[in-house]
Design a protein around this motif. Structure first.
Motif, short mmCIF file in Angstrom:
data_model
loop_
_atom_site.label_atom_id
_atom_site.label_comp_id
_atom_site.label_asym_id
_atom_site.label_seq_id
_atom_site.Cartn_x
_atom_site.Cartn_y
_atom_site.Cartn_z
N UNK A 48 0.86 -1.18 0.00
CA UNK A 48 0.00 0.00 0.00
C UNK A 48 0.90 1.23 0.00
N UNK A 49 0.94 1.89 -1.14
CA UNK A 49 1.89 2.99 -1.33
C UNK A 49 1.16 4.30 -1.63
N UNK A 50 1.89 5.39 -1.45
CA UNK A 50 1.34 6.73 -1.68
C UNK A 50 2.16 7.71 -0.87
N UNK A 91 1.97 -1.51 4.52
CA UNK A 91 1.62 -0.09 4.37
C UNK A 91 2.88 0.78 4.49
N UNK A 92 3.13 1.56 3.45
CA UNK A 92 4.25 2.51 3.50
C UNK A 92 5.60 1.89 3.23
N UNK A 93 5.62 0.79 2.56
CA UNK A 93 6.84 0.06 2.21
C UNK A 93 6.54 -0.78 0.97
N UNK A 94 7.45 -0.90 -0.01
CA UNK A 94 8.81 -0.34 -0.08
C UNK A 94 8.81 1.11 -0.55
N UNK A 95 9.76 1.87 -0.03
CA UNK A 95 9.85 3.29 -0.36
C UNK A 95 11.04 3.58 -1.24
N UNK A 142 14.63 -1.44 -1.56
CA UNK A 142 13.74 -2.04 -0.56
C UNK A 142 12.81 -3.05 -1.21
N UNK A 143 12.33 -2.70 -2.40
CA UNK A 143 11.45 -3.63 -3.13
C UNK A 143 12.22 -4.90 -3.46
#
Ligand SMILES: Nc1ncnc2c1ncn2[C@@H]1O[C@H](COP(=O)(O)OP(=O)(O)O)[C@@H](O)[C@H]1O
Ligand SMILES: O=c1ccn([C@@H]2O[C@H](COP(=O)(O)OP(=O)(O)O)[C@@H](O)[C@H]2O)c(=O)[nH]1
Length: 234
Positions: free
Chosen positions: A30-32, A108-112, A116-117
């Motif tokens: 879950x990114x944004x 939530x909030x990862x990968x940034x 990291x991915x």
């Protein structure tokens, strides 16, 4: 300008490595941008779909609260709006996933950042779906300043917000583009009220079935992508 994606030296600690346990997990990233509404939508997702919600930021803040040396280093990185070393965050996420009896996870909030991915995919598993909440900076800033009135978060202030936006553009947007190229991205406008945003979130989620044989409910472009990733029920 400094490098907003920079990390301090990684620590290696593989004592709780255990890939096998998570091999059947269904993972949704879950990114944004900061304040786009990731946490808000995750709460709604948990209620409707029964996923385990793991916020990378919350896990890091729990570590900071412990007051360890590592926690202190992480706190100063977060106050600068930069990224905590990948190894630290992946380890916390893996531990939390292994401690859960659930096998469906909202990360939530990862990968940034791209590294990291890559690390998460190698150590744990690739995501089945990536939700991306698209929101203009002005709207996110307004939300974060409002949240800052009561959140008690050291980073919900104007100075740090600007730095977090910079990190998001420099480091995290390439992650979004990466998953868009892979056909795993569901890009959703985060501007309407939460319940309206959630209508679109459900469209994306309903296109996804787990590897445990749940029937997909809707067919949309994400369903087609999930099929490509071998996730749809036969
Ligand atoms: N769609 C929305 N419209 C208006 N405000 C929202 C919306 N979604 C979330 N918010 C509010 O904006 C703030 C940031 O939302 P949050 O879910 O904490 O974002 P994130 O997890 O992406 O940082 C919160 O105070 C939340 O109540
Ligand atoms: O994988 C992560 C997630 C978060 N953070 C740090 O934690 C902060 C807060 O992240 P969170 O997702 O809690 O909040 P958001 O910025 O999305 O509102 C970020 O600015 C980063 O400094 C990090 O380093 N790695």
């Amino acid at each position: 300008m400094g490098n907003f994606c920079c990390h301090f030296e990684a620590r290696h600690d593989d004592d709780d490595e255990n890939k096998a346990d998570l091999s059947k997990a269904t993972i949704v990233f879950v990114l944004g941008g900061p304040g786009s509404g990731k946490g808000t939508q995750c709460e709604l997702l948990v209620k409707k779909y029964g996923y385990k919600h793991l916020s990378a930021g919350d896990l890091l803040r729990e570590e900071v609260k412990k007051g360890t040396q590592l926690g202190k280093e992480m706190e100063s990185i977060m106050k600068e709006g930069k990224l905590v070393p990948t190894e630290v965050t992946v380890k916390l996420l893996r531990k939390a996933m292994q401690a859960s009896s659930n096998d469906k996870f909202l990360i939530d909030g990862f990968p940034r950042a791209i590294d990291q991915a890559e690390t998460f995919e190698q150590d744990i598993k690739p995501p089945a779906l990536v939700l991306f909440f698209d929101c203009p900076e002005e709207e996110m800033k307004k939300r974060l300043l409002k949240r800052g009135e009561s959140s008690g978060r050291a980073d919900d202030n104007e100075e740090t917000i600007v730095k977090r936006f910079r990190t998001f553009l420099d480091c995290s947007m390439p992650v979004i583009e990466h998953y868009e190229r892979q056909g795993k991205l569901a890009k959703i406008s985060a501007v309407p009220p939460p319940d309206e945003v959630f209508v679109e979130v459900q469209r994306a989620m309903d296109g996804l079935s787990t590897e445990h044989g749940e029937k997909p409910r809707a067919s949309d472009h994400v369903a087609a992508h999930a099929q490509g990733a071998g996730l749809m029920a036969a």
